[in-house]
Design a protein around this motif. Structure first.
Motif, mmCIF file in Angstrom:
data_model
loop_
_atom_site.group_PDB
_atom_site.id
_atom_site.type_symbol
_atom_site.label_atom_id
_atom_site.label_comp_id
_atom_site.label_asym_id
_atom_site.label_seq_id
_atom_site.Cartn_x
_atom_site.Cartn_y
_atom_site.Cartn_z
ATOM 1 N N ASN A 171 37.683 37.720 34.762
ATOM 2 C CA ASN A 171 37.348 36.390 35.285
ATOM 3 C C ASN A 171 37.108 35.393 34.162
ATOM 4 O OD1 ASN A 171 37.556 37.126 37.973
ATOM 5 N ND2 ASN A 171 35.385 37.558 38.185
ATOM 6 N N LYS A 172 36.559 35.865 33.048
ATOM 7 C CA LYS A 172 36.321 34.981 31.914
ATOM 8 C C LYS A 172 37.650 34.535 31.295
ATOM 9 C CE LYS A 172 31.991 37.218 30.646
ATOM 10 N NZ LYS A 172 31.318 37.995 29.596
ATOM 11 N N GLY A 231 30.147 31.329 37.807
ATOM 12 C CA GLY A 231 29.786 32.704 37.510
ATOM 13 C C GLY A 231 29.957 33.613 38.701
ATOM 14 N N LYS A 232 29.366 34.780 38.579
ATOM 15 C CA LYS A 232 29.504 35.777 39.629
ATOM 16 C C LYS A 232 28.353 36.765 39.557
ATOM 17 C CE LYS A 232 33.615 36.941 40.854
ATOM 18 N NZ LYS A 232 34.071 36.915 42.214
ATOM 19 N N LEU A 233 27.958 37.241 40.715
ATOM 20 C CA LEU A 233 26.958 38.278 40.871
ATOM 21 C C LEU A 233 27.700 39.531 41.313
ATOM 22 C CD1 LEU A 233 23.795 38.374 40.889
ATOM 23 C CD2 LEU A 233 23.943 38.004 43.350
ATOM 24 N N ALA A 234 27.240 40.697 40.922
ATOM 25 C CA ALA A 234 27.837 41.950 41.376
ATOM 26 C C ALA A 234 26.729 42.956 41.647
ATOM 27 C CB ALA A 234 28.789 42.512 40.328
ATOM 28 N N ILE A 235 26.973 43.823 42.610
ATOM 29 C CA ILE A 235 26.045 44.889 42.938
ATOM 30 C C ILE A 235 26.637 46.189 42.403
ATOM 31 C CG2 ILE A 235 24.962 46.209 44.804
ATOM 32 C CD1 ILE A 235 25.076 43.578 46.466
ATOM 33 N N ILE A 236 25.799 46.976 41.716
ATOM 34 C CA ILE A 236 26.248 48.215 41.099
ATOM 35 C C ILE A 236 25.565 49.421 41.741
ATOM 36 C CG2 ILE A 236 26.514 49.469 38.911
ATOM 37 C CD1 ILE A 236 27.852 46.660 38.968
ATOM 38 N N SER A 237 26.343 50.393 42.117
ATOM 39 C CA SER A 237 25.900 51.741 42.487
ATOM 40 C C SER A 237 24.837 51.858 43.572
ATOM 41 C CB SER A 237 25.382 52.469 41.239
ATOM 42 O OG SER A 237 26.348 52.499 40.240
ATOM 43 N N PRO A 238 24.941 51.120 44.670
ATOM 44 C CA PRO A 238 23.953 51.360 45.725
ATOM 45 C C PRO A 238 24.188 52.753 46.321
ATOM 46 C CG PRO A 238 25.697 49.950 46.547
ATOM 47 C CD PRO A 238 25.963 50.155 45.074
ATOM 48 N N ILE A 239 23.109 53.431 46.708
ATOM 49 C CA ILE A 239 23.239 54.771 47.275
ATOM 50 C C ILE A 239 22.434 54.880 48.566
ATOM 51 C CG2 ILE A 239 23.691 55.894 45.052
ATOM 52 C CD1 ILE A 239 20.767 56.845 45.067
ATOM 53 N N GLY A 240 22.747 55.894 49.350
ATOM 54 C CA GLY A 240 21.981 56.230 50.545
ATOM 55 C C GLY A 240 21.809 55.082 51.515
ATOM 56 N N HIS A 288 40.597 34.448 32.902
ATOM 57 C CA HIS A 288 41.407 33.715 33.888
ATOM 58 C C HIS A 288 40.499 33.110 34.958
ATOM 59 C CE1 HIS A 288 44.756 35.842 32.077
ATOM 60 N NE2 HIS A 288 44.106 36.969 32.276
ATOM 61 N N PRO A 289 39.682 32.120 34.620
ATOM 62 C CA PRO A 289 38.681 31.606 35.571
ATOM 63 C C PRO A 289 39.271 30.996 36.831
ATOM 64 C CG PRO A 289 38.760 30.240 33.587
ATOM 65 C CD PRO A 289 39.631 31.441 33.343
ATOM 66 N N ALA A 290 40.448 30.455 36.791
ATOM 67 C CA ALA A 290 41.046 29.819 37.967
ATOM 68 C C ALA A 290 41.427 30.848 39.027
ATOM 69 C CB ALA A 290 42.284 29.008 37.570
ATOM 70 N N GLU A 291 41.574 32.115 38.624
ATOM 71 C CA GLU A 291 41.982 33.149 39.555
ATOM 72 C C GLU A 291 40.809 33.814 40.245
ATOM 73 O OE1 GLU A 291 44.426 35.889 37.432
ATOM 74 O OE2 GLU A 291 45.702 34.297 36.645
ATOM 75 N N SER A 292 39.575 33.569 39.816
ATOM 76 C CA SER A 292 38.428 34.266 40.398
ATOM 77 C C SER A 292 37.970 33.639 41.682
ATOM 78 C CB SER A 292 37.273 34.297 39.415
ATOM 79 O OG SER A 292 36.918 33.017 39.001
ATOM 80 N N SER A 343 30.235 51.379 39.155
ATOM 81 C CA SER A 343 29.665 51.493 37.810
ATOM 82 C C SER A 343 29.607 50.133 37.123
ATOM 83 C CB SER A 343 30.511 52.440 36.947
ATOM 84 O OG SER A 343 31.755 51.838 36.630
ATOM 85 N N GLU A 344 28.768 50.042 36.111
ATOM 86 C CA GLU A 344 28.687 48.822 35.308
ATOM 87 C C GLU A 344 29.997 48.572 34.579
ATOM 88 O OE1 GLU A 344 25.240 48.921 32.772
ATOM 89 O OE2 GLU A 344 23.886 49.214 34.462
ATOM 90 N N ASP A 345 30.639 49.633 34.100
ATOM 91 C CA ASP A 345 31.910 49.477 33.384
ATOM 92 C C ASP A 345 32.978 48.854 34.279
ATOM 93 O OD1 ASP A 345 30.894 50.535 31.033
ATOM 94 O OD2 ASP A 345 31.630 52.558 31.440
ATOM 95 N N GLU A 346 33.027 49.291 35.520
ATOM 96 C CA GLU A 346 33.999 48.747 36.472
ATOM 97 C C GLU A 346 33.746 47.249 36.697
ATOM 98 O OE1 GLU A 346 35.475 49.512 41.086
ATOM 99 O OE2 GLU A 346 33.762 50.629 40.308
ATOM 100 N N ALA A 347 32.501 46.873 36.886
ATOM 101 C CA ALA A 347 32.159 45.462 37.084
ATOM 102 C C ALA A 347 32.454 44.647 35.838
ATOM 103 C CB ALA A 347 30.688 45.318 37.465
ATOM 104 N N LEU A 348 32.149 45.213 34.679
ATOM 105 C CA LEU A 348 32.370 44.502 33.422
ATOM 106 C C LEU A 348 33.846 44.168 33.226
ATOM 107 C CD1 LEU A 348 30.961 43.333 30.971
ATOM 108 C CD2 LEU A 348 31.251 45.541 29.836
ATOM 109 N N LYS A 349 34.731 45.072 33.602
ATOM 110 C CA LYS A 349 36.173 44.802 33.494
ATOM 111 C C LYS A 349 36.562 43.589 34.340
ATOM 112 C CE LYS A 349 37.525 49.529 32.504
ATOM 113 N NZ LYS A 349 38.133 50.750 33.046
ATOM 114 N N ILE A 350 36.022 43.513 35.545
ATOM 115 C CA ILE A 350 36.327 42.370 36.427
ATOM 116 C C ILE A 350 35.720 41.094 35.858
ATOM 117 C CG2 ILE A 350 35.980 41.398 38.732
ATOM 118 C CD1 ILE A 350 38.017 43.750 38.560
ATOM 119 N N PHE A 351 34.481 41.163 35.385
ATOM 120 C CA PHE A 351 33.846 39.995 34.774
ATOM 121 C C PHE A 351 34.668 39.500 33.593
ATOM 122 C CE2 PHE A 351 29.102 40.699 36.083
ATOM 123 C CZ PHE A 351 29.430 40.405 37.390
ATOM 124 N N GLU A 352 35.106 40.406 32.740
ATOM 125 C CA GLU A 352 35.896 40.022 31.561
ATOM 126 C C GLU A 352 37.204 39.379 31.984
ATOM 127 O OE1 GLU A 352 34.878 39.977 28.427
ATOM 128 O OE2 GLU A 352 32.950 40.783 29.050
#
Length: 121
Positions: free
Chosen positions: A114-115, A74-83, A117-121, A103-112
């Protein structure tokens, strides 16, 4: 630290943090990560847009959580940290271990991707 969660699919979860992410948040954060893994989530987004402070202990927990997700494919992602939080994450180069997205949408595209093409992540 207040946390809410939202399931996007059977294996993708969004955890939204608010307030301070520091030593006092350890038990709650650990429980959330343990619970997510036990529930079968492999991809977890940590939305940090409302986090006002992060300390070195929390940075360590983030890296340890990412390692746990990597072990299960799997993978963890950090979304929208500020300041201050964004500044700390940049200075410590945490993005080398955990991807940071605007954004969550940007991360979701990468997660999808990775799902598909798991060998490429």
């Amino acid at each position: 630290m207040v946390i809410s969660e939202r399931s996007l699919s059977h294996d993708t979860l969004v955890e939204t943090f608010m307030g301070r992410f520091d030593q006092h948040a350890r038990q709650d954060f650990k429980w959330r990560i343990d619970h997510a893994i036990l529930q079968g989530y492999r991809f977890v987004m940590l939305n940090m847009v409302a986090v006002s402070f992060i300390d070195s202990a929390a940075l360590g927990w983030l890296v340890l959580a990412q390692r746990r997700f990597q072990r299960i494919g799997g993978k963890l992602a950090i979304i929208s940290p500020i300041g201050f939080v964004r500044d700390v994450l940049e200075i410590t180069e945490i993005g080398e271990w955990i991807p940071i997205f605007s954004s969550e949408d940007e991360a979701l595209k990468i997660f999808e991707s990775n799902k598909e093409h798991p060998a490429e992540s």
